[in-house]
Design a protein around this motif. Structure first.
Motif, PDB file in Angstrom:
ATOM      1  N   THR A 141       3.953   9.132  -3.973  1.00 53.40           N
ATOM      2  CA  THR A 141       4.845   7.981  -4.145  1.00 53.40           C
ATOM      3  C   THR A 141       4.275   6.816  -3.361  1.00 53.40           C
ATOM      4  O   THR A 141       3.752   6.991  -2.249  1.00 53.40           O
ATOM      5  CB  THR A 141       6.285   8.293  -3.699  1.00 53.40           C
ATOM      6  N   ALA A 142       4.340   5.630  -3.955  1.00 54.91           N
ATOM      7  CA  ALA A 142       3.769   4.441  -3.324  1.00 54.91           C
ATOM      8  C   ALA A 142       4.519   4.101  -2.039  1.00 54.91           C
ATOM      9  O   ALA A 142       5.745   4.238  -1.955  1.00 54.91           O
ATOM     10  CB  ALA A 142       3.813   3.263  -4.286  1.00 54.91           C
ATOM     11  N   LEU A 143       3.793   3.641  -1.041  1.00 58.02           N
ATOM     12  CA  LEU A 143       4.402   3.155   0.197  1.00 58.02           C
ATOM     13  C   LEU A 143       4.846   1.712   0.011  1.00 58.02           C
ATOM     14  O   LEU A 143       4.230   0.941  -0.729  1.00 58.02           O
ATOM     15  CB  LEU A 143       3.404   3.250   1.351  1.00 58.02           C
ATOM     16  N   GLY A 144       5.918   1.342   0.705  1.00 55.34           N
ATOM     17  CA  GLY A 144       6.434  -0.012   0.608  1.00 55.34           C
ATOM     18  C   GLY A 144       5.380  -1.061   0.915  1.00 55.34           C
ATOM     19  O   GLY A 144       4.587  -0.897   1.848  1.00 55.34           O
ATOM     20  N   TRP A 145       5.375  -2.123   0.115  1.00 56.54           N
ATOM     21  CA  TRP A 145       4.449  -3.249   0.206  1.00 56.54           C
ATOM     22  C   TRP A 145       3.068  -2.936  -0.343  1.00 56.54           C
ATOM     23  O   TRP A 145       2.176  -3.787  -0.289  1.00 56.54           O
ATOM     24  CB  TRP A 145       4.325  -3.800   1.633  1.00 56.54           C
ATOM     25  N   SER A 146       2.862  -1.704  -0.858  1.00 53.47           N
ATOM     26  CA  SER A 146       1.547  -1.406  -1.429  1.00 53.47           C
ATOM     27  C   SER A 146       1.246  -2.344  -2.585  1.00 53.47           C
ATOM     28  O   SER A 146       2.087  -2.566  -3.460  1.00 53.47           O
ATOM     29  CB  SER A 146       1.498   0.036  -1.935  1.00 53.47           C
ATOM     30  N   PRO A 147       0.033  -2.880  -2.652  1.00 57.74           N
ATOM     31  CA  PRO A 147      -0.365  -3.592  -3.855  1.00 57.74           C
ATOM     32  C   PRO A 147      -0.681  -2.590  -4.969  1.00 57.74           C
ATOM     33  O   PRO A 147      -0.829  -1.391  -4.725  1.00 57.74           O
ATOM     34  CB  PRO A 147      -1.632  -4.342  -3.416  1.00 57.74           C
ATOM     35  N   ALA A 148      -0.793  -3.087  -6.174  1.00 58.67           N
ATOM     36  CA  ALA A 148      -1.152  -2.248  -7.311  1.00 58.67           C
ATOM     37  C   ALA A 148      -2.643  -1.920  -7.283  1.00 58.67           C
ATOM     38  O   ALA A 148      -3.458  -2.658  -6.709  1.00 58.67           O
ATOM     39  CB  ALA A 148      -0.793  -2.951  -8.614  1.00 58.67           C
ATOM     40  N   THR A 149      -2.987  -0.814  -7.894  1.00 64.50           N
ATOM     41  CA  THR A 149      -4.396  -0.516  -8.135  1.00 64.50           C
ATOM     42  C   THR A 149      -4.885  -1.400  -9.281  1.00 64.50           C
ATOM     43  O   THR A 149      -4.090  -1.953 -10.046  1.00 64.50           O
ATOM     44  CB  THR A 149      -4.576   0.960  -8.513  1.00 64.50           C
TER      45      THR A 149
ATOM     46  N   THR B 133       4.328  10.357  14.319  1.00 65.70           N
ATOM     47  CA  THR B 133       3.481  10.177  13.133  1.00 65.70           C
ATOM     48  C   THR B 133       3.787   8.897  12.356  1.00 65.70           C
ATOM     49  O   THR B 133       3.028   8.516  11.471  1.00 65.70           O
ATOM     50  CB  THR B 133       3.616  11.383  12.187  1.00 65.70           C
ATOM     51  N   GLY B 134       4.888   8.218  12.683  1.00 65.97           N
ATOM     52  CA  GLY B 134       5.257   7.000  11.983  1.00 65.97           C
ATOM     53  C   GLY B 134       4.161   5.940  11.918  1.00 65.97           C
ATOM     54  O   GLY B 134       4.001   5.280  10.877  1.00 65.97           O
ATOM     55  N   PRO B 135       3.388   5.735  12.990  1.00 63.09           N
ATOM     56  CA  PRO B 135       2.333   4.712  12.920  1.00 63.09           C
ATOM     57  C   PRO B 135       1.290   4.972  11.828  1.00 63.09           C
ATOM     58  O   PRO B 135       0.637   4.024  11.377  1.00 63.09           O
ATOM     59  CB  PRO B 135       1.702   4.779  14.316  1.00 63.09           C
ATOM     60  N   ILE B 136       1.129   6.215  11.406  1.00 66.75           N
ATOM     61  CA  ILE B 136       0.169   6.497  10.320  1.00 66.75           C
ATOM     62  C   ILE B 136       0.579   5.731   9.068  1.00 66.75           C
ATOM     63  O   ILE B 136      -0.252   5.104   8.399  1.00 66.75           O
ATOM     64  CB  ILE B 136       0.113   8.006  10.012  1.00 66.75           C
ATOM     65  N   ARG B 137       1.878   5.778   8.742  1.00 70.09           N
ATOM     66  CA  ARG B 137       2.355   5.086   7.546  1.00 70.09           C
ATOM     67  C   ARG B 137       2.338   3.571   7.725  1.00 70.09           C
ATOM     68  O   ARG B 137       2.002   2.832   6.809  1.00 70.09           O
ATOM     69  CB  ARG B 137       3.772   5.546   7.202  1.00 70.09           C
TER      70      ARG B 137
ATOM     71  N   SER C 237       8.241   2.149   4.539  1.00 68.30           N
ATOM     72  CA  SER C 237       7.572   0.859   4.666  1.00 68.30           C
ATOM     73  C   SER C 237       6.288   0.956   5.474  1.00 68.30           C
ATOM     74  O   SER C 237       6.113   1.839   6.318  1.00 68.30           O
ATOM     75  CB  SER C 237       8.504  -0.158   5.335  1.00 68.30           C
ATOM     76  N   GLN C 238       5.430   0.001   5.208  1.00 66.13           N
ATOM     77  CA  GLN C 238       4.247  -0.221   6.018  1.00 66.13           C
ATOM     78  C   GLN C 238       4.459  -1.489   6.837  1.00 66.13           C
ATOM     79  O   GLN C 238       5.452  -2.180   6.688  1.00 66.13           O
ATOM     80  CB  GLN C 238       3.018  -0.396   5.123  1.00 66.13           C
ATOM     81  N   ASP C 239       3.483  -1.793   7.687  1.00 66.31           N
ATOM     82  CA  ASP C 239       3.525  -3.043   8.422  1.00 66.31           C
ATOM     83  C   ASP C 239       3.499  -4.207   7.434  1.00 66.31           C
ATOM     84  O   ASP C 239       2.841  -4.139   6.386  1.00 66.31           O
ATOM     85  CB  ASP C 239       2.319  -3.115   9.360  1.00 66.31           C
TER      86      ASP C 239
ATOM     87  N   GLY D  67      22.290  -4.828   5.969  1.00 68.22           N
ATOM     88  CA  GLY D  67      21.438  -4.772   4.798  1.00 68.22           C
ATOM     89  C   GLY D  67      19.975  -4.767   5.193  1.00 68.22           C
ATOM     90  O   GLY D  67      19.594  -5.224   6.275  1.00 68.22           O
ATOM     91  N   ALA D  68      19.128  -4.224   4.302  1.00 63.50           N
ATOM     92  CA  ALA D  68      17.659  -4.318   4.422  1.00 63.50           C
ATOM     93  C   ALA D  68      17.102  -3.758   5.725  1.00 63.50           C
ATOM     94  O   ALA D  68      16.132  -4.290   6.264  1.00 63.50           O
ATOM     95  CB  ALA D  68      17.215  -5.766   4.225  1.00 63.50           C
ATOM     96  N   GLU D  69      17.681  -2.667   6.224  1.00 60.05           N
ATOM     97  CA  GLU D  69      17.080  -1.984   7.366  1.00 60.05           C
ATOM     98  C   GLU D  69      15.719  -1.415   6.979  1.00 60.05           C
ATOM     99  O   GLU D  69      14.750  -1.492   7.744  1.00 60.05           O
ATOM    100  CB  GLU D  69      18.013  -0.878   7.874  1.00 60.05           C
ATOM    101  N   GLU D  70      15.642  -0.828   5.786  1.00 58.08           N
ATOM    102  CA  GLU D  70      14.407  -0.185   5.349  1.00 58.08           C
ATOM    103  C   GLU D  70      13.291  -1.191   5.102  1.00 58.08           C
ATOM    104  O   GLU D  70      12.119  -0.814   5.056  1.00 58.08           O
ATOM    105  CB  GLU D  70      14.658   0.629   4.072  1.00 58.08           C
ATOM    106  N   GLN D  71      13.629  -2.458   4.959  1.00 52.85           N
ATOM    107  CA  GLN D  71      12.623  -3.501   4.760  1.00 52.85           C
ATOM    108  C   GLN D  71      11.950  -3.898   6.071  1.00 52.85           C
ATOM    109  O   GLN D  71      10.995  -4.672   6.055  1.00 52.85           O
ATOM    110  CB  GLN D  71      13.286  -4.745   4.149  1.00 52.85           C
TER     111      GLN D  71
END
Length: 381
Positions: free
Chosen positions: A39-47, A96-100, A132-134, A246-250
């Motif tokens: 599954t794509a990580l948040g903010w990932s660009p498309a391939t 392990t969170g910093p990996i993502r 999410s990612q950074d 709202g938008a905690e996950e963001q």
């Protein structure tokens, strides 16, 4: 909130950037063909159109990735294989969170064309965890996805038979401007209405499941506490403010918006329910004096519920952390989370996982702790 009779019920809108996932597909080509659950990580660009085909480099930790020289993974897909330890307090996920958050950016620095990680979960089911990612990945990232734990272990076995080669296709939509909102209601204090005790949860979730555990459970605990406190025969001395962020996950967007908008408010103490359904097992404080009489009063009401005293290093919870960083006192009602990361950010986060006895104990603990602050004669923590 209105049905419960809360006062000053309102929404407070704030802007955010919106990311939407699209199609997700991964396939091992050699040394043996196998479809992989990703599954794509948040903010990932498309391939690129048609996806990416490349050799896969296995790396056992973020530290090992950072230690690699420039261009060490040029033209490759990097996969960090580190597993998330199962702990009752979430410390395994913290490790392990910093990996993502930062893995894709570190992989890009070393020439990678895409980044994968072992899902930050503690189960062995064949589904992946979102997250999410950074924010720097919005403009600087490479395609990034989480891989189910069984598939990571499969890839490790296949790698022993020869070079791994795979395809990866992700089609998220470009980031666009949008908005969300915090939802707020109060029970006004009868004697010191200007002194605010804040309890929160967040009302957004990742899209793969329904968000029952993260953070529907916390929202239910907050509203359950509101219902019980509102039903008491006498109103509290201080104001209790219930905030559904709202938008905690963001990236704590709602929490930051609230902290900026309400920085002049007199927040006596803050806390948040955002670690599943409980039960509550510990009390952590963040008081200038760890042995303040209020801490002792809290333990007197919480001990009969099986709660023990923890540390004086409470962070309050994700959405209230901006206020805590600004110096507002906080408490944590630490919840049992041994199974939390079996479900967190996955398609398996659904209502059938809620256990009535667990969530009821958590509501009782929150009511007991909040009422102590609301009714205590004099507090300066």
């Amino acid at each position: 909130m209105r049905a419960l009779g809360l006062a000053n019920v309102r929404q407070e809108r704030f802007p955010l950037q919106v990311w939407e996932r699209g199609r997700e597909d991964a396939m091992v080509l050699s040394p043996a063909p196998q479809r992989i659950a990703v599954t794509a990580l948040g903010w990932s660009p498309a391939t690129p159109v048609g996806g990416i085909e490349a050799e896969v480099a296995l790396v056992d930790s973020l530290e090992a990735l950072k230690a690699a020289p420039a261009n060490a993974y040029k033209g490759k897909i990097v996969l960090v294989t580190q597993a998330t330890p199962r702990t009752h307090d979430g410390s395994g996920y913290g490790a392990t969170g910093p990996i993502r958050r930062f893995g894709a950016l570190e992989a890009k620095k070393r020439g990678a064309v895409a980044f994968l990680l072992r899902s930050l979960g503690t189960h062995h089911h064949r589904f992946a965890h979102a997250g999410s990612q950074d924010r720097a990945t919005i403009t600087q990232g490479i395609p990034a996805a989480a891989v189910s734990p069984p598939d990571v272990e499969l890839l490790q076995r296949l790698a022993k038979r020869g070079p791994l080669r795979m395809t990866l296709t992700l089609t998220p939509k470009p980031v666009r401007d949008g908005f969300s909102q915090n939802v707020i209601g109060e029970i006004t204090g009868s004697e010191k209405p200007e002194e605010i005790v804040l309890v929160g949860a967040h009302i957004d979730s990742w899209d793969l499941g329904t968000g029952a555990i993260d953070d529907g459970a916390g929202t239910a605990i907050v509203l359950g506490a509101a219902k019980l406190i509102k039903a008491l025969p006498s109103p509290p001395k201080r104001t209790i403010r219930f905030v559904l962020f709202g938008a905690e996950e963001q990236g704590i967007t709602g929490g930051r918006s609230y902290a900026e908008k309400h920085k002049a408010d007199n927040h006596l103490v803050v806390t948040e329910a955002d670690f599943g359904q409980g039960p509550v097992y510990g009390l952590n404080t963040r008081f200038a004096d760890p042995e303040h009489p209020t801490a002792q009063a809290l333990m007197r009401v919480l001990a009969p519920l099986g709660v023990v005293r923890g540390s004086n290093a409470a962070d309050g919870g994700p959405d209230v952390s901006p206020m805590v960083e600004a110096g507002v006192p906080a408490i944590d009602l630490a919840m049992e989370g041994t199974d939390y990361f079996d479900l967190h950010h996955t398609a398996d986060d659904t209502f059938d996982k809620i256990e009535r006895g667990r969530i009821n104990q958590s509501v009782a603990a929150y009511v007991a702790a909040l009422w102590t602050f609301l009714s205590w004669a004099a507090i300066s923590v």
